[in-house]
Enzyme design. Structure first.
Site, PDB file in Angstrom:
ATOM      1  N   GLU A 161       0.827  -1.208   0.000  1.00  0.00           N
ATOM      2  CA  GLU A 161       0.000   0.000   0.000  1.00  0.00           C
ATOM      3  C   GLU A 161       0.864   1.263   0.000  1.00  0.00           C
ATOM      4  O   GLU A 161       0.532   2.245  -0.671  1.00  0.00           O
ATOM      5  CB  GLU A 161      -0.954   0.001   1.194  1.00  0.00           C
ATOM      6  CG  GLU A 161      -2.070  -1.018   1.095  1.00  0.00           C
ATOM      7  CD  GLU A 161      -2.995  -0.768  -0.083  1.00  0.00           C
ATOM      8  OE1 GLU A 161      -3.089   0.392  -0.547  1.00  0.00           O
ATOM      9  OE2 GLU A 161      -3.630  -1.734  -0.555  1.00  0.00           O
TER      10      GLU A 161
ATOM     11  N   TYR B 190      -6.257   6.648   4.277  1.00  0.00           N
ATOM     12  CA  TYR B 190      -6.439   5.615   3.248  1.00  0.00           C
ATOM     13  C   TYR B 190      -5.658   4.352   3.594  1.00  0.00           C
ATOM     14  O   TYR B 190      -6.186   3.240   3.551  1.00  0.00           O
ATOM     15  CB  TYR B 190      -6.003   6.113   1.864  1.00  0.00           C
ATOM     16  CG  TYR B 190      -5.947   4.966   0.884  1.00  0.00           C
ATOM     17  CD1 TYR B 190      -7.111   4.477   0.291  1.00  0.00           C
ATOM     18  CD2 TYR B 190      -4.743   4.319   0.613  1.00  0.00           C
ATOM     19  CE1 TYR B 190      -7.072   3.384  -0.555  1.00  0.00           C
ATOM     20  CE2 TYR B 190      -4.697   3.223  -0.233  1.00  0.00           C
ATOM     21  CZ  TYR B 190      -5.862   2.757  -0.815  1.00  0.00           C
ATOM     22  OH  TYR B 190      -5.826   1.661  -1.638  1.00  0.00           O
TER      23      TYR B 190
ATOM     24  N   ASP C  64      -9.771   4.546  -3.351  1.00  0.00           N
ATOM     25  CA  ASP C  64      -8.680   5.091  -4.156  1.00  0.00           C
ATOM     26  C   ASP C  64      -9.263   5.626  -5.462  1.00  0.00           C
ATOM     27  O   ASP C  64     -10.480   5.736  -5.613  1.00  0.00           O
ATOM     28  CB  ASP C  64      -7.598   4.034  -4.397  1.00  0.00           C
ATOM     29  CG  ASP C  64      -8.062   2.895  -5.306  1.00  0.00           C
ATOM     30  OD1 ASP C  64      -9.273   2.825  -5.639  1.00  0.00           O
ATOM     31  OD2 ASP C  64      -7.213   2.067  -5.694  1.00  0.00           O
TER      32      ASP C  64
END
Length: 347
Positions: free
Chosen positions: A43, A126, A144
């Site tokens: 990520e 996020y 996203d």
């Protein structure tokens, strides 16, 4: 809403993309759990970067530092060197800070808690949601660019981004199921990356083609709307490539803060707007020659044009930087913009 989530998960069970950090849905159903370390690293790497660009970097990092403890014990220069070329170098610095915090404060284990993840260096909303969902199967909405595009089309939302972000996040929140939220999060991202693509979406084979409002109204290809971006300014600068007569190269380590922070590169001037005077201060006295070609590179917020000065020097001590022996010099350890300068003098 549950029917939509269920239909997407059925599609994902068959069409999930294979990625080195991902546990396939069949293996997950058999009891194999994702490695939080691998999920977190992927990520961080995927921020502002594509899966295609990240895959080789991820595989090298995991091979060299297979656990978070291994990464925490790594030398900063080694990690920055492996990261070279991936861009957004603050991510690499935060990668090390986070790994060391996990080892020092979390017993070497990533916390299965959204709030605790948010307290770790380099982990924002996020990333915390993605790690919570994908690694620990906790219900947190993951949004996203792919998810924003899918939501905008599914609900035919014409509010332009970035103003539309809270609207699209609310849609994504309502669709996120309590069961298999991690697989669902990956399923929506896969849908956006492979079918609901930015250009020419393959609506005919989409599992959500029936309820998709944009498909029914013929607006899918125009969504999501985006507020026009301002033209990027152009900055100019100079880099100095000095090679000693024994082959050693003069390099400097950039300050930790700012662009290319902590990376090795060529000494050079500040990068300034074309209308401003450019301070030029060679790192040492030498007969400098300017190349006919220049480096051109684009960062997120500006375009950069660099003059390249070259010289062969003796053992005279430099005023900036230090010489790196030829046997220890690896062009691949340089950030892309610096490697472009090196490539110019090889032609």
């Amino acid at each position: 809403m549950r029917d939509l989530s269920d239909s997407l998960l059925e599609w994902y069970d068959v069409h999930a993309r294979a990625m080195p950090w991902r546990v396939p849905p069949t293996d997950k159903k058999a009891g194999l759990r994702p490695d939080p370390y691998a999920v977190w690293m992927s990520e961080i790497m995927l921020q502002q970067t594509t899966v295609a660009a990240v895959t080789a970097y991820f595989q090298r990092f995991i091979a060299r530092w297979p656990t978070v403890a291994d990464l925490a014990a790594a030398q900063d220069a080694d990690v920055m060197g492996e990261w070279a070329g991936l861009g957004y170098y603050a991510r690499a610095r935060n990668l090390l800070k986070c790994a060391r915090a996990v080892v020092a404060d979390q017993g070497g284990e990533f916390p299965a808690d959204h709030a605790a993840l948010l307290k770790l260096p380099g982990i924002g909303p996020y990333t915390a949601a993605a790690v919570s969902s994908i690694a620990f199967d906790l219900r947190h909405v993951v949004v996203d660019g792919n998810v924003e595009r899918v939501m905008a089309r599914l609900f035919d939302e014409h509010t332009p981004l970035p103003a539309a972000k809270p609207i699209l996040t609310a849609h994504a929140e309502r669709l996120t199921p309590n069961q298999r939220p991690g697989d669902y999060a990956q399923a929506v991202m896969d849908l956006g990356a492979t079918i609901c693509s930015p250009k020419s979406p393959a609506c005919g084979i989409c599992p959500w083609r029936g309820p998709c409002k944009a498909r029914a109204r013929g607006t899918a290809a125009s969504l999501p709307k985006k507020t026009p971006k301002k033209a990027k300014p152009i900055r100019h600068g100079t880099v100095y490539l000095a090679q000693r007569d024994d082959g050693a190269w003069l390099l400097e380590t950039r300050p930790d803060s700012g662009l290319l922070g902590g990376m090795q590169g060529w000494p050079g001037s500040e990068w300034v707007d074309a209308s401003l005077p450019r301070p030029v201060a060679p790192p040492l006295k030498a007969e400098w020659t300017k190349l006919d070609a220049e480096v051109r590179h684009t960062f997120t917020h500006f375009h950069l044009m660099l003059d390249v000065m070259v010289a062969t020097v003796t053992d005279a001590g430099p005023g900036a930087g230090s010489f790196v022996n030829l046997k220890d010099f690896r062009p691949s350890d340089l950030p892309t913009v610096m490697r472009k300068a090196f490539d110019l003098i090889q032609n």
